[in-house]
Design an enzyme around this catalytic site. Structure first.
Site, mmCIF file in Angstrom:
data_model
loop_
_atom_site.group_PDB
_atom_site.id
_atom_site.type_symbol
_atom_site.label_atom_id
_atom_site.label_comp_id
_atom_site.label_asym_id
_atom_site.label_seq_id
_atom_site.Cartn_x
_atom_site.Cartn_y
_atom_site.Cartn_z
ATOM 1 N N ILE A 127 9.233 117.052 -4.159
ATOM 2 C CA ILE A 127 9.185 116.261 -5.384
ATOM 3 C C ILE A 127 9.805 114.901 -5.095
ATOM 4 O O ILE A 127 10.808 114.808 -4.382
ATOM 5 C CB ILE A 127 9.896 116.986 -6.542
ATOM 6 C CG1 ILE A 127 9.858 116.158 -7.806
ATOM 7 C CG2 ILE A 127 11.298 117.395 -6.189
ATOM 8 C CD1 ILE A 127 10.238 116.920 -9.050
ATOM 9 N N CYS A 128 9.203 113.872 -5.636
ATOM 10 C CA CYS A 128 9.695 112.514 -5.407
ATOM 11 C C CYS A 128 11.115 112.380 -5.954
ATOM 12 O O CYS A 128 11.368 112.646 -7.134
ATOM 13 C CB CYS A 128 8.765 111.506 -6.069
ATOM 14 S SG CYS A 128 9.361 109.806 -5.957
#
Length: 139
Positions: free
Chosen positions: A88-89
């Protein structure tokens, strides 16, 4: 030649496309597993990347009522079954209140809440996936 796919999930967990992304990944991975049962060393041809409004999926404190599918748990189960990662960013996660212990310490936050199996990564991870995968599907 096998088609390699990057699945970019950007929808909030309450959005119907967030559920469709999970079903798509399950179908793709199950189909692939059926075709390669004899090859134990096979690596899935699917990589995931959670971005933007999908960040709450990585929040281990996100509560889900019993009459709704817990998408966080469903992604964790899928990842464990098929040996895939849940990146996930980091920027979108932090801006939506999701943090691991390292980033909590770095940014003086009072705790961490990253769900197990999820990993905070830079946006460069997505760029690297796109270089090696021939298909991008966004939900």
């Amino acid at each position: 030649m096998t088609t390699k796919t990057t699945l970019l999930i950007t929808k909030d967990p309450s959005h119907p496309l967030a559920h469709l992304a999970l079903r798509y990944a399950q179908a793709l991975l199950n189909d692939e597993a059926d075709k390669t049962k004899a090859d134990n060393s096979h690596q899935p041809n699917l990589q995931l990347f959670f971005y933007a409004d999908a960040a709450p999926l990585a929040n281990r404190l996100r509560w889900q009522s019993a009459d709704q599918l817990d998408l966080t748990q469903a992604w964790q189960t899928l990842a464990a079954e098929h040996n895939i990662t849940l990146p996930i960013c980091v920027s979108t996660a932090l801006s939506r209140g999701v943090s691991d212990s390292d980033n909590s310490a770095r940014h003086q936050l009072s705790g961490d809440n990253l769900a197990s199996g999820f990993e905070l990564v830079g946006l460069s991870e997505l760029a690297m996936m796109l270089q090696t995968h021939s298909r991008l599907i966004s939900f």
